[in-house]
Design an enzyme around this catalytic site. Structure first.
Site, PDB file in Angstrom:
ATOM      1  N   LYS A   1       0.867  -1.182   0.000  1.00 41.41           N
ATOM      2  CA  LYS A   1       0.000   0.000   0.000  1.00 41.41           C
ATOM      3  C   LYS A   1       0.904   1.232   0.000  1.00 41.41           C
ATOM      4  CE  LYS A   1      -3.735  -0.025   2.549  1.00 41.41           C
ATOM      5  NZ  LYS A   1      -4.685   0.124   3.693  1.00 41.41           N
TER       6      LYS A   1
ATOM      7  N   ASP B   1     -15.884  -2.930  11.169  1.00 41.11           N
ATOM      8  CA  ASP B   1     -16.322  -2.799   9.770  1.00 41.11           C
ATOM      9  C   ASP B   1     -16.256  -4.158   9.071  1.00 41.11           C
ATOM     10  OD1 ASP B   1     -17.341  -1.426   7.613  1.00 41.11           O
ATOM     11  OD2 ASP B   1     -15.378  -0.822   6.852  1.00 41.11           O
TER      12      ASP B   1
END
Length: 557
Positions: A42, A145
């Site tokens: 990332k 989440d």
């Protein structure tokens, strides 16, 4: 050009091998140059982060901290069911997060392809993910989440990933997550624990088995109401699974958190006995133990560090408790006055938070119903909400007493304010809640910014410069008061005139609702001080879709 980019001494990637993209980061398929293992890298540009302030950087570093904690936790309790972080490297221009590469996509991909999963297959996936939740709960981490796109698959092993909303505390006071998977306690109080993840995983398992999202609606408000009121019922003929599975789902999807089963207790159920000796599971665990042997050398040192940290935390906690007791003794004669003052402070700050969040809900409503004509206003209102929440957070962090100039309707004794801010637990909880809501608003703003920029560019190319001039305003700088009010006033005036030309009652109802709601955003100073209306009653009327009830709450001109 397909340039090779080096990341530290161990990793590199080709710029052509992009596998994902977000608001702040690009994700590339990379490799460990020493082991030749594929990794996900990332890449976060600091120049992009600077546009949105230090809070986004802090949020990213919090995610890294959580992932590092989980790496250490997995050294003690082997758990191959969490997407592992290998390293986080920082330079002057970039932040690189090196993660385990999952070569089979996500659970969402699998559900989209198969629609419904076989009962045994779904249970084996659940068995793996419960072990991930059990480890998180043991370390006081809540993911917050859980949804199909955050479950990654590597060599048929299911791994919980994307910890951007995670935090490490015993209780949590933020309203983050994805609506159809959010537990009911998120909407009705300010404290949640790891049971919110069990609820979400139960609904995810329901989706795997039956190919449906159970709590679904046409709007977020409708979803919220169904989560709060709709009974979880598996009596319908379409739910063809074993009674053991139904019983487990009912225990996971209990509306009362105290009655909801924990991940560790769920793993003890006989329904999972067949998987404990399953060759697939035994192979997964053996491979993980072999992988973790490379970390054996640093376990003892980490244990010493953990012990020292825990001892320091214990001493710090004892000192805080002693200080709190001393404060109570010193002010015992003023106890009642102090408590009344604290209650007033909490109530007034809650009014401001609720007023700001009401403005955010308005943006959702306008985006769902009136994006054609209210796209600029959505950005104005959402940006204003973000700025107001930022100002409130700064005031709370700096321990500055608030007054009328901050749209707070109380004038409180300075001594009571200092007691509240230094020793009352509700102040710390309030700051955490404001921080969570601020990150939530910022994330929504970025999402809307991208969506409306793309929408305007595609449909109204002549207005793209105007849209950019709105979106490029500094998120930490107050919007010009006259500009904000003029924008909303003109749109309210336009909608009033437009309403008279409409014959369709449903459309007229939407316009009426928009007018009432936009008026509250226009009057944000009074709204956030509690002077405009009773926010609780207005929200209740809003949830009932009761326009007359909404109008009764405010002084509508």
């Amino acid at each position: 050009m397909n340039d090779i980019k080096a990341v530290g001494q161990k990793y590199d990637y080709l710029t052509k091998d992009k596998v994902g993209q977000g608001a702040f980061a690009d994700v590339y398929l990379g490799r460990n140059k020493l082991t030749k293992e594929s990794v996900a890298i990332k890449v976060i540009k600091r120049s992009v982060l600077r546009k949105y302030g230090d809070e986004i950087l802090e949020q990213i570093l919090m995610e890294v901290k959580i992932l590092q904690e989980l790496v250490e936790a997995c050294k003690k309790d082997v758990c191959p069911f969490i997407n592992r972080m290998y390293e986080c490297l920082q330079t002057d221009n970039h932040i690189y997060i090196v993660l385990e590469f999952c070569n089979q996509g996500t659970l969402l991909d699998k559900i989209n392809k198969q629609k419904k999963l076989d009962e045994n297959e779904a249970l084996f996936i659940l068995f793996q993910l419960l072990q991930a939740l059990s480890l998180l709960a043991k370390n006081n981490i809540v993911h917050r989440d859980i949804k199909p796109e955050n479950i990654f698959i590597k060599d048929d092993v299911y791994k919980l990933g994307d910890f951007g909303f995670a935090e490490q505390k015993s209780m949590f006071q933020t309203h983050l997550g994805t609506f159809p998977y959010m537990a009911p306690e998120i909407f009705i109080n300010n404290e949640q624990d790891s049971k919110v993840d069990v609820w979400a995983l139960g609904l995810l398992t329901h989706e795997m088995l039956f190919g449906e999202i159970y709590f679904i609606g046409k709007s977020r408000f409708e979803v919220e109401q169904r989560i709060l009121t709709k009974e979880y019922n598996l009596d319908d003929y379409k739910y063809q699974v074993s009674e053991q599975v139904k019983d487990l789902l009912r225990q996971m999807i209990k509306k009362e958190p105290k009655e909801r089963i924990s991940a560790s207790d769920a793993l003890k159920l006989h329904i999972f006995d067949k998987f404990r000796e399953d060759l697939r599971f035994l192979t997964i665990m053996e491979n993980e133990r072999e992988f973790m042997k490379q970390f054996v050398g640093d376990v003892s040192q980490k244990s010493i560090q953990e012990f020292q940290r825990e001892e320091e935390e214990r001493q710090k906690k004892e000192e805080e408790e002693r200080a709190q007791q001393l404060q109570i003794q010193l002010h015992s004669q003023k106890s009642q006055q102090i408590q009344q003052g604290i209650k007033q402070i909490n109530g007034c700050i809650k009014d401001k938070i609720n007023g700001i969040l009401l403005m955010v809900q308005l943006c959702d409503f306008l985006s769902q119903n009136m994006i054609e004509i209210c796209r600029f206003e959505i950005l104005y209102i959402l940006k204003q909400a973000g700025i107001l929440m930022n100002q409130l957070k700064e005031m709370m962090d700096q321990k500055i007493i608030m007054g009328k100039q901050d749209h707070i309707k109380f004038e409180i004794d300075l001594e009571i304010w200092n007691i509240y801010h230094s020793s009352d637990i509700s102040a710390k909880q309030m700051i955490d809640e404001i921080e969570g809501d601020r990150n939530y608003i910022r994330k929504k703003y970025i999402d809307y910014l991208n969506y409306i920029n793309n929408y305007t560019s595609a449909n109204y190319p002549d207005y793209i410069y105007y849209t950019e001039s709105i979106t490029n305003l500094n998120l930490t700088k107050l919007i010009d008061h006259g500009l904000y009010n003029e924008q909303l006033y003109q749109k309210i005036k336009f909608l009033k005139e437009d309403k008279e030309k409409v014959r369709d009652e449903n459309i007229k109802k939407i316009i009426n609702k928009s007018l009432l709601w936009m008026y509250t955003a226009y009057q944000y100073e009074k709204l956030c001080s509690g002077q405009l209306m009773d926010i609780m009653k207005f929200t209740q009327a809003l949830n009932r879709d009761d326009i007359d009830g909404m109008q009764d709450c405010i002084n509508w001109p």
